[in-house]
Design an enzyme around this catalytic site. Structure first.
Site, mmCIF file in Angstrom:
data_model
loop_
_atom_site.group_PDB
_atom_site.id
_atom_site.type_symbol
_atom_site.label_atom_id
_atom_site.label_comp_id
_atom_site.label_asym_id
_atom_site.label_seq_id
_atom_site.Cartn_x
_atom_site.Cartn_y
_atom_site.Cartn_z
ATOM 1 C CE1 TYR A 142 -11.079 6.537 -1.678
ATOM 2 C CE2 TYR A 142 -9.379 7.067 -0.220
ATOM 3 C CZ TYR A 142 -10.129 6.304 -0.792
ATOM 4 O OH TYR A 142 -9.617 4.862 -0.517
ATOM 5 C CE LYS A 193 -9.435 -3.784 -13.849
ATOM 6 N NZ LYS A 193 -8.932 -5.435 -13.555
ATOM 7 C CG ASP A 249 -7.082 3.845 1.568
ATOM 8 O OD1 ASP A 249 -6.499 3.467 2.413
ATOM 9 O OD2 ASP A 249 -8.232 4.393 1.709
ATOM 10 C CG ASP A 253 -4.373 -0.401 5.050
ATOM 11 O OD1 ASP A 253 -3.624 0.517 5.258
ATOM 12 O OD2 ASP A 253 -5.462 -0.707 5.925
#
Ligand code: NAD
Length: 364
Positions: A142, A193, A249, A253
């Site tokens: 980001y 990852k 993020d 959720d």
């Protein structure tokens, strides 16, 4: 007996409706435990664009830096959604988090036993779920440069984002995760990852270096794609989950759905902490401004009330007070108090104010 300065940034949509109840909760806690709270209000997000021409005034950020903690409602809405606009409510939110150096987003996900039938997941999978996700908040893709649109050598459209991390950014999240786990069930799950991404391999290396300081804490690495599955399949086996910004993020959720309604969950964003583990923080429910129900007085205030409990815990170090408020929320839910988002057919729905009152009445 403390005297604390709280910055109140209610924002847009249901933000002001739920934030008003957060303020009332702090006042009730103050009365019960002998603390005083000084509230300073300001505008952020869409309403600040309309009023001042900017989603975040520099003075707002400066005032927040002088406070003990910030309560944030929600920002945004269709009125400010024009993709060509130079300023957007969400820009103010990101600039605020970055300006305060809030690098850790802490999101607890606990399933309320009385609401276990309200989710799309089987009750036996949900029983005992009590997770804290720590998402890195000011680094990664980001914020990494280069970022933006470009063109290929033969004139085709292209774009780039960069997932960039330094070892210090990773180490501070790792320490926070292990320290929190020690006060809880004693387990850290690091999600990355590392089989593909260089930045994930740095995360794995640094977290592994930090780990020996916390040999008493159980530890595992899980790849993010597998984690997406495990969160739904065996959510009760996790305690503290640490991960970078983008993965956090998405996973938070997903994890929020374990608790049923978006209106139930709080979050805390923290930066540099004092030796006692407390520090300036920003507390916002995980939901947005909910334009579809704004102004109707029916929003669920529980996410915000749980935010005020986190504020008491992480910024003010008032653990007893935090637990008292959390227990009052649980008691109200156990006693059948419901807002419209968590009712089943035939159940009566309370307004935002009535729900908050039902909770504060149970503070004892
Ligand atoms: P949302 O979270 O606002 O709403 C999604 C759905 O959940 C809606 O149906 C809404 O009515 C319901 N809901 C949300 N909170 C509720 C509550 N407390 N009680 C009862 N029901 C509730 O998400 P959205 O509609 O995708 O976003 C609306 C705006 O909010 C957008 O502009 C988005 O950018 C912004 N947003 C802001 C933040 C923030 O300020 N931190 C976070 C997320 C979204």
């Amino acid at each position: 007996m403390g005297n604390y300065k709280i910055m109140v940034l209610a924002g847009d949509g249901i933000g002001p409706e739920v934030t008003a109840e957060g303020v009332r909760a702090l006042e009730a806690i103050g009365k019960k435990f002998g603390h005083t709270f000084e509230f300073q209000e300001d505008l952020v997000g869409g309403i600040a664009i309309d009023t001042f021409g900017t989603s975040l005034k520099p003075e707002t950020l400066d005032a927040a830096k002088q406070s003990d903690a910030v309560l944030w409602g929600a920002v945004g809405g269709p009125k400010w959604d024009d993709p060509r606009a130079t300023d957007r409510p969400e820009r103010g939110l990101l600039a605020f988090r970055a300006g305060l150096g809030l690098w850790a987003n802490i999101r607890p996900v606990k399933v309320d036993e009385a609401l276990i039938d309200n989710t799309t997941i089987k009750p036996e999978t949900l029983r005992g779920v009590d997770i804290i996700v720590i998402r890195e908040l000011t680094g990664g893709v980001y914020f990494g440069k280069p970022q933006g649109p470009s063109t290929t050598a033969d004139g085709k459209r292209a774009a780039v984002d960069s997932m960039y991390y330094t070892e210090d950014e990773v180490a501070r999240v790792a320490h926070l995760g292990f320290q929190l786990a020690r006060k809880r069930k004693g387990k850290v799950t690091h999600v990355d990852k590392a089989n593909v991404l260089a930045s994930s391999r740095l995360w794995r290396e640094v977290v592994t270096e930090v780990r020996p300081e916390y040999a008493d804490v159980e530890f595992e690495n899980v790849l993010v794609d597998a984690m997406a599955m495990h969160l739904i399949r065996r959510p009760a086996t996790f305690d503290v989950i640490i991960t970078e910004n983008l993965f956090g993020d998405i996973l938070t959720d997903e994890a929020s759905m374990l608790a049923g309604s978006l209106g139930m969950l709080p979050s805390a964003s923290l930066g540099a902490l004092r030796p006692d583990g407390t520090g300036l923080g920003m507390y916002e429910p995980i939901h947005g401004s909910a334009p579809d129900i704004a102004g109707k007085g029916i929003a669920n205030p529980i996410g915000m009330l749980r935010c005020t409990a986190l504020l008491l815990r992480y910024s003010l170090g008032l653990e007893t007070e935090a637990q008292a408020l959390e227990a009052a929320v649980t008691k109200a839910i156990d006693d059948g108090m419901r807002t419209a988002d968590i009712t089943k057919p035939g159940e009566q729905a309370l307004s935002t104010r009535e729900m908050a009152e039902a909770i504060l009445d149970r503070l004892g």
